[in-house]
Design an enzyme around this catalytic site. Structure first.
Site, PDB file in Angstrom:
ATOM      1  N   MET A   1     -36.321 -15.848  16.208  1.00  0.00           N
ATOM      2  CA  MET A   1     -37.026 -17.123  16.052  1.00  0.00           C
ATOM      3  C   MET A   1     -38.083 -16.987  14.969  1.00  0.00           C
ATOM      4  O   MET A   1     -38.992 -16.147  15.080  1.00  0.00           O
ATOM      5  CB  MET A   1     -37.672 -17.540  17.372  1.00  0.00           C
ATOM      6  N   VAL A   2     -37.983 -17.788  13.936  1.00  0.00           N
ATOM      7  CA  VAL A   2     -38.941 -17.760  12.841  1.00  0.00           C
ATOM      8  C   VAL A   2     -40.353 -17.970  13.388  1.00  0.00           C
ATOM      9  O   VAL A   2     -40.594 -18.883  14.185  1.00  0.00           O
ATOM     10  CB  VAL A   2     -38.605 -18.839  11.794  1.00  0.00           C
TER      11      VAL A   2
ATOM     12  N   CYS B   1     -28.023 -20.478  10.519  1.00  0.00           N
ATOM     13  CA  CYS B   1     -29.193 -21.329  10.295  1.00  0.00           C
ATOM     14  C   CYS B   1     -28.784 -22.610   9.575  1.00  0.00           C
ATOM     15  O   CYS B   1     -28.215 -22.551   8.482  1.00  0.00           O
ATOM     16  CB  CYS B   1     -30.243 -20.591   9.472  1.00  0.00           C
TER      17      CYS B   1
ATOM     18  N   ALA C   1     -33.529 -18.716  23.057  1.00  0.00           N
ATOM     19  CA  ALA C   1     -34.627 -18.943  22.121  1.00  0.00           C
ATOM     20  C   ALA C   1     -35.734 -19.750  22.805  1.00  0.00           C
ATOM     21  O   ALA C   1     -36.657 -19.195  23.395  1.00  0.00           O
ATOM     22  CB  ALA C   1     -34.115 -19.651  20.864  1.00  0.00           C
TER      23      ALA C   1
END
Length: 321
Positions: A34-35, A116, A240
């Site tokens: 997760m960014v 993504c 996530a």
């Protein structure tokens, strides 16, 4: 690149091999890349609550190879941070293999982001556009395999599905033939955002493959994780947002326990987590246990000391509950 790791005691030697975990017949519980969020401090927290395998946030391989500053800011680890997969965004086999060699002493493997859907990633030739470029995926996997000497170092991919599922199965089979260790499947197409996850599609992919498959998408509790595992027949589940909201999810908690919140405070302070990240994680964790008025007050706090005062005033100093 900041690390407490002793290079002669590699991550692979200190913890169970993820590939062995996927072949154990047990549900492997995975924290997604997760960014901004799945960094060392958060990985440390979810590992305390039965998370088996963690991914780093997606790192752009080209920047990582070319910039020491990028390496220091994007990848931080320590000896307890295992097993660990470093996820890269890449569209060049040589740069990806260079990045893999850099992280090899500190991780169990790398993952190529082929899922993504963000516009910037697609524009750069990263992420989900790679599901339409199986030859490029093959070349990247082969180059990493050729350049990294450790045979236990895994190379995996994370994908989204095509509208025509036969194309996805074909992509997965080609990746398997090239030597991919496992594949994580987010059960939505590139265009889909909040539509229901196509778990049946993940099941079909799993039935078509010999390597481990990990299911991903809209899993919010341990019970849901177990249901998806059984429905799809996969070898693991990746979560996530469910873990952001409840880092103790994999330990069976329906909502974030106070003990987990205090664990986060201790870990974040010990590892020097930046305030914005520290505060943001708490906002996610406390979403279900705070009123609208409490959220308004807590979300407006602007310092670590203010957050600690708030938590002490509202939830006391009992860290065992």
């Amino acid at each position: 690149m900041k690390s407490d790791c002793i290079q002669t005691t590699s991550c692979q030697e200190r913890k169970k091999d993820p590939i062995e975990m996927f072949h154990s017949g047990q549900l492997v519980k995975v924290c997604a890349p997760m960014v901004r969020y799945s960094k060392l401090s958060f990985r440390t927290l979810v590992r305390k609550y039965n998370c088996d395998l963690c991914y780093t946030p997606m790192i752009v391989a080209a920047d990582f190879v070319r910039s020491a500053k990028a390496r220091d800011s994007e990848f931080t680890t320590n000896q307890g941070d295992c097993p660990l997969i470093v996820q890269f965004a890449a569209n060049d086999a040589r740069l990806l293999s260079d990045a893999a060699r850099i992280v090899c002493p500190y991780a169990n493997g790398i993952d190529i982001n082929c899922g993504c859907p963000q516009r910037w990633a697609l524009a750069e030739g990263y992420g989900a556009c790679l599901i339409n470029k199986p030859e490029l995926v093959r070349d990247m996997v082969k180059q990493v395999r050729n350049q990294v000497e450790n045979p236990r170092f895994s190379v995996s991919i994370k994908i989204r599905i095509h509208d025509d599922l036969t194309r996805t199965v074909d992509l997965c089979r080609k990746a398997e033939a090239t030597g991919v260790s496992w594949i994580t499947v987010h059960g939505r197409t590139v265009e889909e955002r909040h539509q229901p996850v196509h778990y049946e599609a993940i099941k079909i992919i799993k039935e078509s493959m010999s390597i481990p498959i990990v299911a991903n998408g809209d899993i919010r509790s341990l019970k849901e994780a177990e249901n998806v595992w059984h429905i799809t027949g996969t070898d693991g589940v990746m979560v996530a947002r469910g873990l952001l909201a409840n880092p103790a999810m994999f330990a069976g908690y329906e909502e974030t326990p106070l003990k987990c919140i205090w664990d986060w405070v201790d870990i974040a302070l010990e590892l020097g987590t930046p305030y914005m990240c520290f505060h943001q994680h708490l906002m996610y964790m406390m979403e279900k246990i705070t009123s609208r008025q409490e959220k308004r007050i807590f979300n407006a706090l602007s310092s670590t000391s203010a957050v600690l005062d708030y938590l002490t005033d509202h939830y006391g100093i009992d860290r065992t509950s």
